[in-house]
Write an enzyme that holds these catalytic residues in place. Structure first.
Site, PDB file in Angstrom:
ATOM      1  N   ASP A 232       0.866  -1.198   0.000  1.00 54.81           N
ATOM      2  CA  ASP A 232       0.000   0.000   0.000  1.00 54.81           C
ATOM      3  C   ASP A 232       0.895   1.238   0.000  1.00 54.81           C
ATOM      4  OD1 ASP A 232      -2.401   1.593   0.242  1.00 54.81           O
ATOM      5  OD2 ASP A 232      -1.903   1.885   2.348  1.00 54.81           O
ATOM      6  N   SER A 233       0.287   2.374  -0.274  1.00 51.26           N
ATOM      7  CA  SER A 233       1.021   3.650  -0.210  1.00 51.26           C
ATOM      8  C   SER A 233       1.535   3.910   1.201  1.00 51.26           C
ATOM      9  CB  SER A 233       0.097   4.796  -0.619  1.00 51.26           C
ATOM     10  OG  SER A 233      -0.973   4.911   0.303  1.00 51.26           O
TER      11      SER A 233
ATOM     12  N   CYS B 203     -11.130   2.935  -0.192  1.00 50.32           N
ATOM     13  CA  CYS B 203      -9.712   3.208   0.028  1.00 50.32           C
ATOM     14  C   CYS B 203      -9.344   2.402   1.263  1.00 50.32           C
ATOM     15  CB  CYS B 203      -9.489   4.699   0.283  1.00 50.32           C
ATOM     16  SG  CYS B 203      -7.847   5.095   0.943  1.00 50.32           S
ATOM     17  N   THR B 204      -8.212   1.716   1.210  1.00 45.10           N
ATOM     18  CA  THR B 204      -7.889   0.793   2.301  1.00 45.10           C
ATOM     19  C   THR B 204      -7.535   1.502   3.605  1.00 45.10           C
ATOM     20  OG1 THR B 204      -5.628   0.605   1.449  1.00 45.10           O
ATOM     21  CG2 THR B 204      -7.208  -1.077   0.763  1.00 45.10           C
ATOM     22  N   HIS B 205      -7.286   2.789   3.553  1.00 43.40           N
ATOM     23  CA  HIS B 205      -7.062   3.527   4.801  1.00 43.40           C
ATOM     24  C   HIS B 205      -8.373   3.706   5.595  1.00 43.40           C
ATOM     25  CE1 HIS B 205      -3.134   4.708   3.166  1.00 43.40           C
ATOM     26  NE2 HIS B 205      -2.832   5.225   4.336  1.00 43.40           N
TER      27      HIS B 205
ATOM     28  N   TYR C 286      -0.926   8.826  -2.123  1.00 43.95           N
ATOM     29  CA  TYR C 286      -0.900   8.689  -3.579  1.00 43.95           C
ATOM     30  C   TYR C 286      -2.106   9.384  -4.213  1.00 43.95           C
ATOM     31  CZ  TYR C 286       2.420   4.664  -3.555  1.00 43.95           C
ATOM     32  OH  TYR C 286       3.503   3.830  -3.437  1.00 43.95           O
ATOM     33  N   GLY C 287      -3.165   9.535  -3.411  1.00 47.22           N
ATOM     34  CA  GLY C 287      -4.516   9.850  -3.880  1.00 47.22           C
ATOM     35  C   GLY C 287      -4.698  10.944  -4.904  1.00 47.22           C
TER      36      GLY C 287
ATOM     37  N   CYS D 199      -4.235  -1.418  -2.163  1.00 46.73           N
ATOM     38  CA  CYS D 199      -4.398   0.024  -2.352  1.00 46.73           C
ATOM     39  C   CYS D 199      -5.289   0.211  -3.569  1.00 46.73           C
ATOM     40  CB  CYS D 199      -3.014   0.636  -2.607  1.00 46.73           C
ATOM     41  SG  CYS D 199      -3.043   2.388  -2.989  1.00 46.73           S
ATOM     42  N   ASN D 200      -6.458   0.819  -3.363  1.00 47.41           N
ATOM     43  CA  ASN D 200      -7.377   1.021  -4.486  1.00 47.41           C
ATOM     44  C   ASN D 200      -6.773   1.938  -5.533  1.00 47.41           C
ATOM     45  OD1 ASN D 200      -9.027   0.474  -1.930  1.00 47.41           O
ATOM     46  ND2 ASN D 200     -10.535   0.161  -3.536  1.00 47.41           N
ATOM     47  N   THR D 201      -6.032   2.944  -5.066  1.00 47.52           N
ATOM     48  CA  THR D 201      -5.482   3.935  -5.981  1.00 47.52           C
ATOM     49  C   THR D 201      -4.429   3.298  -6.883  1.00 47.52           C
ATOM     50  OG1 THR D 201      -5.842   5.515  -4.196  1.00 47.52           O
ATOM     51  CG2 THR D 201      -4.497   6.269  -6.043  1.00 47.52           C
TER      52      THR D 201
HETATM   53  N1  DGL Z   1      -4.792   3.288   0.686  1.00 46.91           N
HETATM   54  C1  DGL Z   1      -4.886   3.775  -0.624  1.00 46.91           C
HETATM   55  C2  DGL Z   1      -6.134   3.380  -1.364  1.00 46.91           C
HETATM   56  O1  DGL Z   1      -6.683   2.338  -1.067  1.00 46.91           O
HETATM   57  C3  DGL Z   1      -4.300   5.073  -1.025  1.00 46.91           C
HETATM   58  C4  DGL Z   1      -4.320   6.205  -0.103  1.00 46.91           C
HETATM   59  C5  DGL Z   1      -3.413   7.303  -0.587  1.00 46.91           C
HETATM   60  O2  DGL Z   1      -2.208   7.102  -0.549  1.00 46.91           O
HETATM   61  O3  DGL Z   1      -3.944   8.326  -1.026  1.00 46.91           O
HETATM   62  O4  DGL Z   1      -6.575   4.045  -2.251  1.00 46.91           O
END
Ligand code: DGL
Length: 262
Positions: free
Chosen positions: A11-12, A185-187, A43-44, A74-76
């Site tokens: 993940d990011s 988003c996984t966060h 990363y978003g 990480c979805n992004t």
């Molecule tokens: N956790 C990430 C996701 O699922 C990215 C969050 C980020 O770095 O902006 O999209």
């Protein structure tokens, strides 16, 4: 079926730990090697080409460390790079994040579904195609969780700022009748207690896709003959492109997340 090499989880930053936790539960005999970039998080709102390069460097590192499969938690990064990564690292299996729009659309009674994700995930093809495929006749309210990733990275989930920040974005979805809120988003599952407090009484269901992603990883382990042997004692490693302090924080957050209610 005797492969003790770890599954890489990337993940990011710290968000992928919510998927790491689901993997640990679903696949308790598998070793996991977690790479939380940390140096380039969030990363978003970065351009897609840059996210692809960052994801490539991360997967290359996990492959160099001997991983048998990589979960892009990480979805992004999934939206920006999964096809590229699958081609480049074939035949190694890669699991990506799916925006859980399908289950939300199947379950909604109000016909209104809220989706929370990063800016880059929401303007990507993966989100557009999934919404077009499953959401016909359903109103999808998509919103970027501005500030959410930072709250999680800084361990500020249980603060008044977190409550205010989440309320600003989630409340309008509830007011428009959303009865499903997808965490894209996984966060964001780290903010689940706050989201649930805000949604309490509305009857809305919060959809976290991580258990489904962990099940998918198990299916691919079987398909590729990569399972660890029965009774294998797993090891859990943690890597980052940031510094040792960040790596220690990742480790603390990982074990702390296991105590959180899912
Ligand atoms: N956790 C990430 C996701 O699922 C990215 C969050 C980020 O770095 O902006 O999209």
């Amino acid at each position: 079926m005797n492969d003790t090499r770890p599954i890489g989880v990337y993940d990011s930053g710290m968000g992928g730990l919510t998927v790491w936790r689901a993997l640990r539960e679903a696949l308790p005999e598998e070793s996991l090697l977690y790479l939380g970039d940390g140096k380039n998080c969030p990363y978003g709102s970065r351009p897609q080409a840059e996210i692809r390069q960052l994801a490539d460097a991360a997967v290359a590192r996990l492959v160099a460390e001997g991983c048998k499969m990589v979960v892009v938690a990480c979805n992004t990064a999934t939206a920006a790079a999964i096809d590229f990564l699958r081609t480049k690292y074939a035949p190694m299996p890669l699991v990506g994040m799916e925006p859980a729009i399908k289950p939300a659309c199947l379950q909604t009674r109000s016909g209104v579904v809220g989706v929370l994700a990063t800016e880059r995930s929401l303007d990507g093809d993966l989100f557009r195609q999934t919404a077009a495929r499953y959401a016909s006749g359903i109103e999808v309210i998509a919103a970027a969780g501005h500030g959410f990733v930072e709250l999680v990275e800084e361990d500020r989930e249980e603060t008044p700022e977190a409550e205010a920040c989440v309320r600003r974005i989630v409340e309008p979805m509830l007011q428009r009748g959303a009865d499903q809120i997808v965490l894209g988003c996984t966060h964001y599952p780290f903010l689940l207690p706050v989201i649930e407090r805000i949604a309490a009484g509305s009857g809305a269901h919060i959809v976290d896709p991580s258990p489904a992603v962990a099940r998918r990883a198990g299916t691919l382990l079987d398909r590729f003959g990569l399972r660890a042997p029965v009774g294998h004692h797993p090891e859990y490693g943690f890597l980052t492109f940031a510094d040792e302090t960040y790596r220690q924080r990742l480790i603390r957050k990982a074990w702390g997340s296991c105590e959180m209610k899912q």
